[in-house]
Design a protein around this motif. Structure first.
Motif, PDB file in Angstrom:
ATOM      1  N   GLU A 506       0.806  -1.221   0.000  1.00 37.50           N
ATOM      2  CA  GLU A 506       0.000   0.000   0.000  1.00 37.50           C
ATOM      3  C   GLU A 506       0.839   1.271   0.000  1.00 37.50           C
ATOM      4  O   GLU A 506       0.300   2.368  -0.152  1.00 37.50           O
ATOM      5  N   LYS A 507       2.160   1.131   0.194  1.00 35.95           N
ATOM      6  CA  LYS A 507       3.030   2.302   0.186  1.00 35.95           C
ATOM      7  C   LYS A 507       4.186   2.061  -0.776  1.00 35.95           C
ATOM      8  O   LYS A 507       4.622   0.914  -0.954  1.00 35.95           O
ATOM      9  N   PRO A 508       4.695   3.118  -1.388  1.00 32.40           N
ATOM     10  CA  PRO A 508       5.832   2.954  -2.322  1.00 32.40           C
ATOM     11  C   PRO A 508       7.044   2.382  -1.603  1.00 32.40           C
ATOM     12  O   PRO A 508       7.305   2.703  -0.441  1.00 32.40           O
ATOM     13  N   GLY A 509       7.770   1.529  -2.309  1.00 31.63           N
ATOM     14  CA  GLY A 509       8.997   0.973  -1.766  1.00 31.63           C
ATOM     15  C   GLY A 509      10.202   1.563  -2.458  1.00 31.63           C
ATOM     16  O   GLY A 509      10.152   2.677  -3.009  1.00 31.63           O
ATOM     17  N   ASP A 510      11.297   0.825  -2.451  1.00 25.60           N
ATOM     18  CA  ASP A 510      12.514   1.285  -3.106  1.00 25.60           C
ATOM     19  C   ASP A 510      12.439   0.971  -4.601  1.00 25.60           C
ATOM     20  O   ASP A 510      11.668   0.130  -5.043  1.00 25.60           O
ATOM     21  N   GLY A 511      13.281   1.638  -5.362  1.00 25.73           N
ATOM     22  CA  GLY A 511      13.358   1.363  -6.790  1.00 25.73           C
ATOM     23  C   GLY A 511      12.243   2.039  -7.576  1.00 25.73           C
ATOM     24  O   GLY A 511      11.404   2.771  -7.036  1.00 25.73           O
ATOM     25  N   ASN A 512      12.237   1.794  -8.882  1.00 27.81           N
ATOM     26  CA  ASN A 512      11.220   2.371  -9.755  1.00 27.81           C
ATOM     27  C   ASN A 512       9.871   1.726  -9.472  1.00 27.81           C
ATOM     28  O   ASN A 512       9.737   0.507  -9.527  1.00 27.81           O
ATOM     29  N   GLN A 513       8.879   2.542  -9.191  1.00 24.48           N
ATOM     30  CA  GLN A 513       7.565   2.054  -8.808  1.00 24.48           C
ATOM     31  C   GLN A 513       6.547   2.254  -9.932  1.00 24.48           C
ATOM     32  O   GLN A 513       6.644   3.194 -10.711  1.00 24.48           O
ATOM     33  N   PHE A 514       5.580   1.350  -9.991  1.00 23.81           N
ATOM     34  CA  PHE A 514       4.390   1.574 -10.808  1.00 23.81           C
ATOM     35  C   PHE A 514       3.191   1.142  -9.976  1.00 23.81           C
ATOM     36  O   PHE A 514       3.341   0.461  -8.957  1.00 23.81           O
ATOM     37  N   THR A 515       2.005   1.583 -10.368  1.00 21.54           N
ATOM     38  CA  THR A 515       0.815   1.328  -9.559  1.00 21.54           C
ATOM     39  C   THR A 515      -0.242   0.572 -10.357  1.00 21.54           C
ATOM     40  O   THR A 515      -0.316   0.680 -11.576  1.00 21.54           O
ATOM     41  N   ILE A 516      -1.059  -0.181  -9.622  1.00 23.58           N
ATOM     42  CA  ILE A 516      -2.216  -0.875 -10.188  1.00 23.58           C
ATOM     43  C   ILE A 516      -3.381  -0.636  -9.247  1.00 23.58           C
ATOM     44  O   ILE A 516      -3.241  -0.786  -8.027  1.00 23.58           O
ATOM     45  N   TYR A 517      -4.514  -0.269  -9.786  1.00 17.76           N
ATOM     46  CA  TYR A 517      -5.677  -0.030  -8.947  1.00 17.76           C
ATOM     47  C   TYR A 517      -6.080  -1.317  -8.221  1.00 17.76           C
ATOM     48  O   TYR A 517      -6.027  -2.407  -8.778  1.00 17.76           O
ATOM     49  N   SER A 518      -6.496  -1.185  -6.976  1.00 18.81           N
ATOM     50  CA  SER A 518      -6.706  -2.342  -6.102  1.00 18.81           C
ATOM     51  C   SER A 518      -7.792  -3.280  -6.618  1.00 18.81           C
ATOM     52  O   SER A 518      -7.730  -4.490  -6.384  1.00 18.81           O
ATOM     53  N   ASP A 519      -8.796  -2.765  -7.327  1.00 17.16           N
ATOM     54  CA  ASP A 519      -9.873  -3.622  -7.810  1.00 17.16           C
ATOM     55  C   ASP A 519      -9.372  -4.665  -8.792  1.00 17.16           C
ATOM     56  O   ASP A 519      -9.898  -5.768  -8.867  1.00 17.16           O
ATOM     57  N   PHE A 520      -8.340  -4.336  -9.552  1.00 15.28           N
ATOM     58  CA  PHE A 520      -7.784  -5.292 -10.509  1.00 15.28           C
ATOM     59  C   PHE A 520      -7.234  -6.515  -9.785  1.00 15.28           C
ATOM     60  O   PHE A 520      -7.363  -7.642 -10.256  1.00 15.28           O
ATOM     61  N   ILE A 521      -6.644  -6.290  -8.607  1.00 17.85           N
ATOM     62  CA  ILE A 521      -6.067  -7.384  -7.837  1.00 17.85           C
ATOM     63  C   ILE A 521      -7.149  -8.091  -7.029  1.00 17.85           C
ATOM     64  O   ILE A 521      -7.251  -9.327  -7.041  1.00 17.85           O
ATOM     65  N   ARG A 522      -7.965  -7.326  -6.326  1.00 19.98           N
ATOM     66  CA  ARG A 522      -8.961  -7.928  -5.439  1.00 19.98           C
ATOM     67  C   ARG A 522      -9.996  -8.726  -6.216  1.00 19.98           C
ATOM     68  O   ARG A 522     -10.462  -9.769  -5.760  1.00 19.98           O
ATOM     69  N   LYS A 523     -10.352  -8.250  -7.414  1.00 22.93           N
ATOM     70  CA  LYS A 523     -11.323  -8.953  -8.252  1.00 22.93           C
ATOM     71  C   LYS A 523     -10.670 -10.047  -9.116  1.00 22.93           C
ATOM     72  O   LYS A 523     -11.345 -10.710  -9.903  1.00 22.93           O
ATOM     73  N   GLU A 524      -9.344 -10.196  -8.976  1.00 21.01           N
ATOM     74  CA  GLU A 524      -8.595 -11.218  -9.714  1.00 21.01           C
ATOM     75  C   GLU A 524      -8.820 -11.091 -11.220  1.00 21.01           C
ATOM     76  O   GLU A 524      -8.964 -12.078 -11.935  1.00 21.01           O
ATOM     77  N   LEU A 525      -8.830  -9.846 -11.704  1.00 23.99           N
ATOM     78  CA  LEU A 525      -9.074  -9.634 -13.126  1.00 23.99           C
ATOM     79  C   LEU A 525      -7.913 -10.125 -13.985  1.00 23.99           C
ATOM     80  O   LEU A 525      -8.066 -10.286 -15.200  1.00 23.99           O
ATOM     81  N   TYR A 526      -6.772 -10.360 -13.358  1.00 24.16           N
ATOM     82  CA  TYR A 526      -5.644 -10.891 -14.117  1.00 24.16           C
ATOM     83  C   TYR A 526      -5.957 -12.267 -14.694  1.00 24.16           C
ATOM     84  O   TYR A 526      -5.352 -12.696 -15.674  1.00 24.16           O
ATOM     85  N   ASP A 527      -6.919 -12.973 -14.104  1.00 26.55           N
ATOM     86  CA  ASP A 527      -7.307 -14.279 -14.636  1.00 26.55           C
ATOM     87  C   ASP A 527      -7.889 -14.168 -16.030  1.00 26.55           C
ATOM     88  O   ASP A 527      -7.802 -15.101 -16.832  1.00 26.55           O
ATOM     89  N   ASP A 528      -8.527 -13.031 -16.343  1.00 22.55           N
ATOM     90  CA  ASP A 528      -9.104 -12.851 -17.668  1.00 22.55           C
ATOM     91  C   ASP A 528      -8.026 -12.780 -18.741  1.00 22.55           C
ATOM     92  O   ASP A 528      -8.282 -13.058 -19.907  1.00 22.55           O
ATOM     93  N   LEU A 529      -6.815 -12.395 -18.352  1.00 23.50           N
ATOM     94  CA  LEU A 529      -5.756 -12.151 -19.330  1.00 23.50           C
ATOM     95  C   LEU A 529      -4.969 -13.404 -19.695  1.00 23.50           C
ATOM     96  O   LEU A 529      -4.464 -13.514 -20.809  1.00 23.50           O
ATOM     97  N   GLY A 530      -4.836 -14.352 -18.775  1.00 24.99           N
ATOM     98  CA  GLY A 530      -4.039 -15.543 -19.069  1.00 24.99           C
ATOM     99  C   GLY A 530      -2.593 -15.167 -19.348  1.00 24.99           C
ATOM    100  O   GLY A 530      -1.983 -14.345 -18.649  1.00 24.99           O
ATOM    101  N   TYR A 531      -2.034 -15.729 -20.420  1.00 24.11           N
ATOM    102  CA  TYR A 531      -0.645 -15.428 -20.779  1.00 24.11           C
ATOM    103  C   TYR A 531      -0.478 -13.986 -21.257  1.00 24.11           C
ATOM    104  O   TYR A 531       0.648 -13.457 -21.255  1.00 24.11           O
ATOM    105  N   ALA A 532      -1.570 -13.339 -21.659  1.00 28.48           N
ATOM    106  CA  ALA A 532      -1.484 -11.933 -22.090  1.00 28.48           C
ATOM    107  C   ALA A 532      -1.146 -11.014 -20.919  1.00 28.48           C
ATOM    108  O   ALA A 532      -0.828  -9.839 -21.124  1.00 28.48           O
TER     109      ALA A 532
END
Length: 604
Positions: A506-532
């Motif tokens: 929930e907070k930036p760490g070291d190194g180059n950071q990028f962000t992803i909105y929490s709903d993408f993770i909580r809703k497991e929308l990455y499953d829709d993408l597969g290898y993409a």
């Protein structure tokens, strides 16, 4: 003879498009070979969410990738627009196409002469009554998978425990598990193996299991996913049962579905991990199974709604069902049902009407599909609709309830109804109130557009979810390559990426950071993408690092990900189809404020 399957196939593609254009009063725009797009006629569409394509079975399909999130064939479209029966839809389209030797579903041949019509239009298809052999097969499968889960699958049991189901609930609802194809002992055929002697002795006993949709024919070249299932054919076997068939629910938790009379309908299957498609229903084609009108838990709820002034609680998913079930003050009289999605069918509506439901508490997700489902319920049912609120857009009811369990001392419909009458708005649509929890000292009311501060009641009250998560790009980049020659290695990378994503910093760490909105993770929308997912993450990192849209060539993208140009084209097409990529402006990622699928970072 022209069958109903043939008439909806690619052979009649042009005729289907022409008829749909006229019926729906829309204009189709070509997007590729045998592919069209249009504005969806079934919801307020601001972009061309309505697509036409030909699937692996050579069927012409219509799909809305927007608010409807539903797929239809031409008969479904006719039923939806004309509000007619399946048979009437077949007859209508056959007549339009000038087919004089049409064979209706079920093998009934008929000339398209005018038939006697009912006095009133039929709004749903009467499901075919399952015969006793099919019902017996379903019962035997349910019992077998239940025993298999209890005796052999500790990991799956632990997963169910994490989702809030204890052993008593697992036994009460006869939940089971089918071993996966990767299991060397059963090879995705545990159910077949258990009845193999019976099948060999009398091959006719195999047929009811097939008609019950319990087995999958692995050597079907027309089947979606053919490449994977073809690999499971066991050419070393001599019997046809274990050679070319596997358990349909291989690798999935099985949830038996019962009708209002307690007769088994079929199953829902759920993967015990976050890979691939999470939930599947039984295959309807070439089986006796009809999934229309399925309501999980209706067999229990129908007997007790009268105890609560004919009130019922409606949720989307099976795990939502159990979240509410556990909160009822009297679990011996459960009045919760799951519609297994937000699409309440005409059959389900008819069933609730027959039960004379007067009050419905709807606990759908507060997203476009959920709101559309709530509106349909309000439109089609003459009763009071109360909405479980206190949720942000796209927040899941089960997640909300997790935060509330510490402050809920009871969940009584008597208190719900009393409070509902106090604040119910007098509007044209009977959707007004939200989730209520009764405490000895006060009532708590959550409204859809407000968040109640419960810290004064419970110091450990619900914590506001972060808007986005922060990730270190350096941890992802080494994993963002393709190696299709080693599928195990590629699958391992996907799982490593998902594991990092689910750390949810929930907070930036070291190194180059990028962000992803929490709903993408909580809703497991990455499953829709597969290898993409690999391509999507690389584009996301590049876009946020450069603070502009990415406009690289396919060859450059292929070089980044150590793969071929055709692979990039393939996954770009998938990302575009799912709405994660806007090809028309290069390969830049697309943003849309109200749809979580597009939440990938700040618009630049």
């Amino acid at each position: 003879m022209t069958t109903y399957k043939e008439l909806k196939s690619v052979k009649y593609f042009d005729g289907i498009i022409a008829y749909a254009k006229k019926l729906l009063n829309i204009e189709f725009q070509p997007t590729g070979r045998q592919r069209y797009s249009a504005f969806c006629p079934f919801h307020d569409d601001s972009k061309d969410s309505f697509r036409v394509h030909v699937n692996d079975k050579k069927e012409v399909r219509f799909h809305c990738f927007g608010e409807c999130n539903t797929e239809w064939d031409i008969y479904d479209i006719i039923i939806k627009v004309n509000k007619c029966s399946f048979r009437e839809a077949q007859k209508t389209f056959a007549e339009h196409m000038g087919i004089t030797d049409f064979v209706f579903y079920g093998g009934i041949a008929s000339m398209p002469d005018e038939e006697n019509k009912p006095d009133e239009p039929v709004n749903f298809v009467e499901p075919k009554e399952l015969d006793k052999d099919v019902i017996t097969a379903l019962h035997e499968a349910a019992d077998f998978y239940h025993k298999f889960l209890l005796q052999k699958e500790d990991k799956v049991l632990k997963y169910l425990y994490r989702r809030g189901l204890d052993i008593d609930l697992i036994k009460k609802f006869n939940i089971g598990y089918a071993s996966p194809f990767a299991d060397k002992n059963y090879m995705g055929r545990a159910l077949i193996y258990s009845y193999l002697d019976r099948f060999k002795e009398d091959y006719k006993t195999f047929n009811p299991f097939v008609r019950a949709g319990l087995f999958r024919f692995l050597d079907d070249k027309a089947d979606k996913g053919y490449g994977y299932y073809m690999q499971q054919v066991d050419f070393s076997r001599t019997d046809p049962f274990t050679k070319a068939y596997g358990d349909f629910f291989a690798g999935r938790i099985t949830f038996p579905i019962y009708d209002i009379d307690g007769k088994i309908h079929g199953f829902m299957g759920r993967r015990p991990d976050n890979r691939g498609t999470h939930w599947i229903k039984q295959q309807k084609q070439d089986t006796d199974i009809s999934t229309r009108g399925w309501l999980y838990g209706i067999d229990n709820a129908a007997r007790y709604i009268e105890y609560y002034t004919t009130t019922i609680i409606i949720v989307e998913g099976i795990f939502d069902y159990f979240a509410f079930y556990r909160l009822l003050q009297d679990t011996a009289k459960p009045i919760v049902v799951s519609t297994l999605g937000t699409r309440l069918t005409d059959e389900s509506i008819f069933l609730l009407q027959q039960l004379n439901i007067k009050n419905i508490i709807v606990a759908y997700d507060w997203d476009n599909a959920g709101r559309a489902g709530i509106n349909k319920i309000a439109k089609d049912l003459d009763c009071t609709i109360s909405y479980l609120g206190g949720m942000k857009p796209d927040e899941d009811p089960a997640d909300k309830l997790k935060n509330l369990q510490n402050i809920i001392s009871g969940f009584s419909l008597k208190h719900l109804s009393t409070a509902a009458r106090k604040i119910q708005k007098q509007t044209d649509k009977p959707i007004g109130i939200s989730f209520l929890s009764y405490l000895p000292s006060k009532e708590i009311i959550f409204k859809p557009d407000t968040t109640l501060d419960v810290s004064s009641i419970n110091p450990l009250g619900p914590r506001k979810a972060p808007e986005k998560y922060f990730y270190e790009a350096g941890r992802f980049l080494p994993l963002l390559t393709y190696n299709h020659a080693n599928k195990a290695d590629l699958d391992g990378k996907i799982q490593d990426l998902i594991k990092i994503l689910n750390e949810r910093p929930e907070k930036p760490g070291d190194g180059n950071q990028f962000t992803i909105y929490s709903d993408f993770i909580r809703k497991e929308l990455y499953d829709d993408l597969g290898y993409a997912l690999i391509l999507w993450l690389r584009l996301l990192i590049e876009q946020q690092y450069r603070k502009r849209k990415i406009k690289e060539t396919d060859s450059t993208l292929a070089k980044w990900l150590q793969t071929s140009r055709p692979t990039i084209i393939k996954y770009k097409g998938l990302l575009k189809e799912l709405g994660f990529l806007n090809i028309s402006t290069g390969t830049g990622l697309k943003y849309q404020k109200l749809s979580v699928k597009y939440f990938t970072g700040k618009q630049v």
